[in-house]
Design an enzyme around this catalytic site. Sequence first.
Site, PDB file in Angstrom:
ATOM      1  N   SER A 237       4.895  22.153  -8.089  1.00  0.00           N
ATOM      2  CA  SER A 237       5.194  23.233  -9.026  1.00  0.00           C
ATOM      3  C   SER A 237       5.760  24.441  -8.269  1.00  0.00           C
ATOM      4  O   SER A 237       6.769  24.304  -7.590  1.00  0.00           O
ATOM      5  CB  SER A 237       3.941  23.573  -9.831  1.00  0.00           C
ATOM      6  OG  SER A 237       4.260  24.328 -10.969  1.00  0.00           O
ATOM      7  N   ASP A 455       7.960  16.327 -17.682  1.00  0.00           N
ATOM      8  CA  ASP A 455       7.219  17.481 -17.161  1.00  0.00           C
ATOM      9  C   ASP A 455       7.384  18.676 -18.090  1.00  0.00           C
ATOM     10  O   ASP A 455       8.500  19.098 -18.378  1.00  0.00           O
ATOM     11  CB  ASP A 455       7.721  17.828 -15.766  1.00  0.00           C
ATOM     12  CG  ASP A 455       6.759  18.719 -15.007  1.00  0.00           C
ATOM     13  OD1 ASP A 455       6.318  19.739 -15.565  1.00  0.00           O
ATOM     14  OD2 ASP A 455       6.432  18.394 -13.842  1.00  0.00           O
ATOM     15  N   HIS A 485       2.571  17.107 -15.694  1.00  0.00           N
ATOM     16  CA  HIS A 485       3.095  18.026 -14.679  1.00  0.00           C
ATOM     17  C   HIS A 485       2.866  17.432 -13.302  1.00  0.00           C
ATOM     18  O   HIS A 485       1.748  17.373 -12.817  1.00  0.00           O
ATOM     19  CB  HIS A 485       2.384  19.369 -14.823  1.00  0.00           C
ATOM     20  CG  HIS A 485       3.017  20.470 -14.033  1.00  0.00           C
ATOM     21  ND1 HIS A 485       4.372  20.556 -13.797  1.00  0.00           N
ATOM     22  CD2 HIS A 485       2.468  21.558 -13.422  1.00  0.00           C
ATOM     23  CE1 HIS A 485       4.630  21.645 -13.090  1.00  0.00           C
ATOM     24  NE2 HIS A 485       3.490  22.256 -12.853  1.00  0.00           N
TER      25      HIS A 485
END
Length: 516
Positions: A237, A455, A485
Site C-alpha cells: 500500500s 484492490d 487489498h
Amino acid sequence: MARFVRWAALTAATALLVTGCSSGSDGGSDSKGEETGSGTPSAGSTDSGAPLPASLTSQKLDWDGCEATEDSAAPGGDWQCATLKVPLDWAEPEGETIGIALIRAKATGDDRIGSLLFNFGGPGGSGVSMMPYYSTTASKLHERYDLVSFDPRGVAASEGVRCRGDKEIQAAETVDATPDTAAEETAFFKDAGDFGKGCAKSAGKLMAHVSTTDTARDMDLMRQVLGDKKMHYFGISYGTELGGVYAHLFPENVGRLVLDAVVDPSADTVDHAKNQARGFQRALNNYLKSTGQDPEEGTRKIADLLERIDANPLPTPSERKLTQTLAVTGIVLPLYSESSWPTLTSALEAAEAGDGSELLTLADGYNERDTTGSYGTTTHSQRVISCLDAKQRPTVEETKKLLPEFEKISPVFGTFLGWDTAGWCHDWPVPGQHDSPEVSAPGAEPVLVVGNTGDPATPYEGARKMADELGKDVGVVLTWKGEGHGAYGSGSDCVDSTVDDYLLSGTVPKDGKVCS
C-alpha cells in the site's frame, strides 16, 4: 475523518514499546554464492551529497526483548527491538537526532541472504506492531531473511504524533464529512483546522520532517547500520510509494524490492481521491455481484440508506449514534478483504432495519477505537505525513465543482472522498512538498510490482503506472485477478511462488505475468 489508504495494520494490536539499541547483521549469500545483502555497506550521503557522519553510520544497535504495552503483550520468542538514531533534519545530519523504533527476528535457516525490510502501509502504520503478525505469511522468506520492520518517524514508538485526545476524537465523529448546509460546512473546516493545530502542538519541529523522502533516507541509513550492501524491501500500500521514493533516491542500493497493492505515483491529491472512489466502488460492485444483486441497484440502495442516516443517525445500544460518516467508514472496512464480505451483508441488513450497531463496530475497527473509548493514532500520523508530502490544497470552490464527478464515479464513496480533498489538509501549518512523488530509478535492479485487479484502496491501474515511472527494465508487473487489498499471502499460490522466487533466488518474472 479518515482517508482510506491503510492496509493490514488495521488488524494489528497497538504498537509495542521499543527499548534498547546491538551489532549489525552478519553477511550472507544466496544459493548461487552471490552476496546480495551483506558485507561492507556503502557510506551513504545527505541530500546535498556530503558523506554521512560516522556517528550515524557506525552506530551499534542494542537489540533486546520487546516490551509490552498497556494493550498488547510483548511478542516474545525470537523478536528483538532496538532504536536507530537518525537526523531530525536530513539537511543537517550532524545536528539533532530522533529515534526510529525497529523490530526484527533473525533468519531461521543457515543460508541467510540479509535483511528484508517491511513497510505495511498507512502512512502511519506501525511496523513494529504489525511485523510479528505478518511473520506467518512471510514464514518461507524468514528462512533466509532477517524479518525487519520499523515505525517511521512520526509514528507510534518513533516520535509518534497525537493530534487530539479521545474525547475530542469522539466529539469530532458528529461532524458531517459531506456537509450539506453552510453550518455543516463551517463545522467541517473548523474541525479540520483544529486538527492541524493539534498536530503542530504535538509534533513541534518534527512536523516539517516526517515526509516520505525523510523516511526513505532513514531506510538507507537503516540498511547501512544493519550491515546490508543492498536494500531488500517489501512495501505494501503506502509502502509501495515509500519503496518507489527509496529507489529514486538510491537506485544503486536497490536489491530485491517488492511493491504490493500499489499507490499510483503519478496521481496528485485529487486524482488519488478519484482513484480510491473508483477502487472502492469496483470492490462494492464485486461484493454486490457476489450476493446476487445488480451492482447499480445495490449501490443506489446503499446510497439511499446513507442519505437517510445523514438526516437521522441510527441508534445503537450505546449512547453513540451511527452517523453517515461512520456508516461510510463501516462499509469501507470489510471491502479490504473478500473474507469480510459476509460481515458487511449483516451490517447493512441491520442498518436497513434501523440498527446502526454493526456498522458502528466496523467503523470503530477502522478508527482503532477500543471498548474503553480509547483511539489509536494511526490516522494522526497518516495525516501529518501525507499533508507534508502533498502540495495540492483544493479550495472549497474547487472542491464543490469536483463533487458531481466524484458522485458519478461512486454514489456511495464519491462525495465523501471529494470533500476530503479540501478538508484533509485544510489550513495545514506546514506546506506540502510535491504534487506527486518522484519514483524514477534509472539503473536500479528490477523491482517487482504486484497489482490486484480487485484492490479497493489502491486500484490495479497504479501498478502499471508505478512500473512505467520506475523506468524501462526496472518496473516488472505481476497481476493477480483477485479481491482485497494486496496480493501476497491472499490465497494465490501463483503470486506467492512468484514473489518467493524473486526474493529468495532473484528470479525476475516476465513483465505482465498474470495469476488468475
